[in-house]
Design a protein around this motif. Structure first.
Motif, PDB file in Angstrom:
ATOM      1  N   ALA A  28      39.473 -41.869  -5.867  1.00  0.00           N
ATOM      2  CA  ALA A  28      40.451 -42.791  -6.443  1.00  0.00           C
ATOM      3  C   ALA A  28      41.786 -42.054  -6.378  1.00  0.00           C
ATOM      4  CB  ALA A  28      40.099 -43.145  -7.879  1.00  0.00           C
ATOM      5  N   THR A  48      44.819 -46.594  -4.730  1.00  0.00           N
ATOM      6  CA  THR A  48      43.852 -47.446  -5.427  1.00  0.00           C
ATOM      7  C   THR A  48      44.229 -47.567  -6.898  1.00  0.00           C
ATOM      8  OG1 THR A  48      42.435 -45.538  -5.817  1.00  0.00           O
ATOM      9  CG2 THR A  48      41.930 -46.878  -3.895  1.00  0.00           C
ATOM     10  N   GLU A  50      44.931 -49.695  -9.300  1.00  0.00           N
ATOM     11  CA  GLU A  50      44.239 -50.516 -10.294  1.00  0.00           C
ATOM     12  C   GLU A  50      42.856 -50.947  -9.819  1.00  0.00           C
ATOM     13  OE1 GLU A  50      46.771 -53.617 -11.732  1.00  0.00           O
ATOM     14  OE2 GLU A  50      48.460 -52.261 -11.946  1.00  0.00           O
ATOM     15  N   GLN A  51      42.322 -50.212  -8.858  1.00  0.00           N
ATOM     16  CA  GLN A  51      41.010 -50.535  -8.323  1.00  0.00           C
ATOM     17  C   GLN A  51      40.046 -49.397  -8.643  1.00  0.00           C
ATOM     18  OE1 GLN A  51      41.514 -51.232  -4.164  1.00  0.00           O
ATOM     19  NE2 GLN A  51      43.152 -52.686  -4.444  1.00  0.00           N
TER      20      GLN A  51
END
Length: 75
Positions: A28, A48, A50-51
């Motif tokens: 991330a 990434t 908000e993933q």
């Protein structure tokens, strides 16, 4: 660090057992990142923010008996 125009780098070395079942990298990142294995670019990973973490299967690129050098470089 993120957002200030500088590049970061994380490097790790690891031993591989004789019978490797799977080699999975979870990552991330808050900036675009390049994954390298033994100096070879494996994948470009977009930020990434908000993933959830991205899972990358490296099994085919890792062989028993070798001492891989994995690098993660922020773009």
């Amino acid at each position: 660090s993120a957002g200030d125009g500088t590049q970061g780098r994380v490097e790790t070395r690891f031993e591989i057992p004789a019978r490797l079942l799977k080699a999975i990298l979870l990552i991330a990142c808050d900036t675009d990142t390049e994954i390298l294995l033994n100096g070879r670019s494996v994948r470009q990973v977009p930020a990434t923010r908000e993933q959830p973490a991205l899972s990358i299967d490296l099994t085919a690129l890792v062989q028993a008996g070798l001492l891989p050098k994995a690098n993660v470089r922020a773009a």
